[in-house]
Design an enzyme around this catalytic site. Structure first.
Site: not given
Ligand code: C5P
Length: 228
Positions: A59-63, A65-66, A68
């Site tokens: 559960d890292l909730k990534l966000h 730039i595309g 990366t």
């Protein structure tokens, strides 16, 4: 049904996590590792669990730039992880779908954090829009982009499931077995009601990891799910 219960390992370190997993034994098949454990040895522990035949939800909730996000997701896919969360921004979701290509990894999108209400969205600079409307809009975008599922409150499971359709996952935290304490969760739902609302997987942490007998707690929840 056992495979549809995801046990949240919200503990400070690997030692505690390992002891809980051992006590739960074959009553637990699927574990969630979030920020707290991930940044305290949790990635190696995820590999250890996968080596034992357990499933892992990171559960890292990534966000970001595309590029990366895409390369990060590619690395996570190689670990043999089953579920990974990203924030439901279209660029991020498209990058995650590209990064998992050819692997067994499933991407779950978090639409709007449940700690955000309409005022919090305005404060963050969004055009005034009810949080529920943004949840629906992002769920639709997730479906169109090819995301595998959505994490949402069990109270929203039915609506979200209607948007993304029956072939995707609806994963719901905020579950409290009948008669247990809510803690800081504001809208809690019982395991049976979550399943009846269309949840495909339930995430439960404190009611299991803080129980005197975590194995018995997990088994009782699976029973409530099966009866629904
Ligand atoms: O202890 P409890 O069962 O409330 O834990 C729920 C788990 O699900 C925690 O790991 C929490 O971070 C996560 N979660 C949540 N609400 C969300 C998304 C994730 O409670 N909207």
């Amino acid at each position: 049904m056992r495979d549809r219960l995801i046990i949240g390992l919200d503990v400070p370190g690997v030692e505690e996590a390992r002891s809980i997993v051992t006590r739960i034994g074959d009553a637990g098949t699927f574990y969630k590792i979030g920020y707290q454990l991930a940044y305290a040895g949790g990635f190696d522990f995820a590999r250890e669990l996968i080596g034992q035949g357990k499933k892992v939800f990171l559960d890292l909730k990534l966000h970001d730039i595309g590029n990366t996000v895409e390369e990060g997701v590619r690395s996570i896919a190689r670990m043999g992880v089953t579920f990974l969360t990203v924030h439901a921004y279209p660029q991020t979701m498209r990058a995650a779908v590209a990064g998992k290509a050819g692997s067994g990894l499933k991407i779950l999108a978090v639409t709007v954090l449940t700690s955000y209400d309409d005022n919090d969205l305005v404060e963050a600079g969004y055009t005034p829009m009810p949080a529920a409307e943004l949840v629906s809009r992002r769920a639709g975008q997730a479906r169109d982009i090819g995301i595998d599922g959505i994490v949402c409150a069990a109270t929203e499971a039915q609506r979200v499931s209607g948007i993304i359709g029956p072939d995707r996952f609806v994963v719901t935290p905020g579950i409290r077995p009948t008669g247990s304490e809510a803690g800081d969760q504001k809208r809690v739902v019982t395991p049976g009601d979550a399943i009846r609302n269309g949840a495909t997987h339930l995430v439960v942490a404190r009611p299991i990891v803080k129980a005197a007998d975590p194995r018995a707690a997990a088994e009782a929840i699976v029973r409530e799910m099966a009866e629904a």
